[in-house]
Design a protein around this motif. Structure first.
Motif: not given
Length: 421
Positions: A149, A285, A287-289, A151, A28, A164, A68-70, A113
């Motif tokens: 990605p 995700q 940038e977070t997962n 939201v 990030t 998600s 949070l998904t694709r 996202s």
């Protein structure tokens, strides 16, 4: 993500030292706080979307969940329809240099996202509107991404295209922000990617060769797409790592099958499956997962419990009530628990949704050589062809391998754009 307990600062590749580990991975951009009065809204930004503004306020105050998904890019339209003016279409007009800068960040490994909601305009066949991240949406579109990605604040009545992570703000503690509550699986798919197609090749070597060629193609695409920069993220490096681990595992399987060591090769199918499940978790995700996978790689279940206790005790020392502190610590560590649980991660993958029980339970038996597997071999004591694997087991193995590798390759392919800007 790999543990790094050896004290080494990096992995040596030729003469180059790559100092990446579960701590140093960067996904990030640096976040800085600035005074509100210094924020300037550029002229190219249009009116606010009242639907999105309402949904976002509900989300950050704990009244609705965010998912949070694709989302496939062909499901998304940038801008919004203004219902109060007969669904008149409105959209920001970011200048080309803003879009190109975003494209460069994406080529450097960024995966921001999109914030989406279900389109309410019955005369439009697009499923999701993207009113607030127009520059990012245009960048993904120009780069030719398949799925990005997102939201989703209002999914609509139909299942989301991909599984998600449901997130929600606890209305009692709004300042904490949203936490992951769990994984919501997409509907059981009617179709699933397959490199081999309906008919399996007669020779396993032919099938494995197809897989290796597809993975090599993706490695080439990824390297061509990536644009190194001073602010580059390390997501592409981890995609590359997953591709290489898939390739190496398939090479090991091929060597075993050449020697007719099918049951030994079966245990490696579990390795392929878990590489894919971890990749799906990260891919949803990026940038977070990665943080949750990194923590899951470092902390076992006992240590996670200890960390939750440390966190709750720290909160109590700051004046937070014990029950609230325990609840906050549990919520904060929930996604790490999900990242550590194979059954939970399987809810993200199409093949996991369809066949997790079939794949994992059987492969666990093979890996641990339990009594049932031992009995299977014992029953062939007087059989001259005791090394020959049952044809149904052979076909099932090859089909599962096809579905695992094919979905993995599909996800990677959807996440690599064209090398422009």
């Amino acid at each position: 993500m790999p543990k790094n307990k050896s004290g080494r600062k990096g992995l040596v590749t030729g003469k180059r030292v790559v100092g990446l580990n579960s701590v140093s991975i960067r996904r990030t951009q640096e976040v800085r706080e600035i005074p509100i009065e210094d924020i300037v809204v550029p002229d190219w930004m249009g009116d606010d979307d009242p639907i999105f503004s309402c949904l976002y306020r509900k989300y950050i105050t704990g009244k609705i969940s965010g998912f949070l998904t694709r989302v496939p890019m062909n499901f998304v339209r940038e801008g919004f329809f203004l219902a109060s003016r007969g669904f008149e279409y409105r959209c920001d007009q970011p200048p080309e240099d803003v879009v190109r800068q975003t494209m460069r960040e994406i080529r450097g490994g960024g995966r921001p996202s999109l914030h989406l909601y279900s389109n309410l305009n019955a005369s439009s066949d697009v499923r999701f509107m993207c009113p607030d991240d127009v520059a990012v949406c245009l960048a993904y579109r120009k780069l030719g991404f398949g799925a990005v990605p997102a939201v989703v604040l209002s999914p609509g009545k139909d299942s989301l295209p991909f599984s998600s992570f449901e997130t929600r703000v606890d209305a009692r503690y709004v300042a904490r922000g949203a936490n992951v509550r769990g994984i919501v699986s997409a509907s059981v798919p009617k179709k699933i990617p397959s490199i081999t197609g309906i008919a399996l090749p007669e020779a396993p070597a032919e099938m494995l060769d197809r897989f290796q060629k597809e993975l090599a193609r993706l490695v080439g695409r990824l390297r061509l797409f990536h644009a190194p920069s001073p602010n580059e993220m390390h997501y592409h490096h981890m995609v590359f790592s997953a591709l290489v681990r898939m390739q190496e595992t398939l090479r090991a399987i091929q060597l075993l099958l050449e020697q007719e060591l099918w049951y030994q090769a079966l245990s490696l199918l579990r390795v392929l499956y878990e590489i894919h499940l971890n990749f799906c978790f990260d891919w949803m995700q990026p940038e977070t997962n990665y943080r949750y996978l990194a923590a899951a790689a470092v902390f076992d279940n006992k240590e996670v419990s200890r960390q939750k206790e440390v966190m709750s005790n720290d909160l109590v020392s700051k004046g937070v009530a014990r029950d609230i502190a325990v609840d906050q610590a549990g919520a904060a560590w929930k996604p790490v628990a999900l990242a550590s649980n194979v059954s939970e991660k399987a809810k993200l993958s199409k093949i996991g949704i369809m066949h997790h029980r079939d794949i994992y339970e059987f492969l666990s038996q093979i890996t641990h050589q339990n009594f049932e597997v031992a009995s299977l071999h014992a029953n062939r004591f007087n059989d001259e062809d005791f090394l020959i694997i049952d044809d149904s087991v052979r076909k099932t193995y090859l089909r599962f391998m096809d579905l695992i590798v094919s979905e993995f390759a599909f996800c990677v392919d959807q996440d690599i754009g064209v090398a422009i800007a």
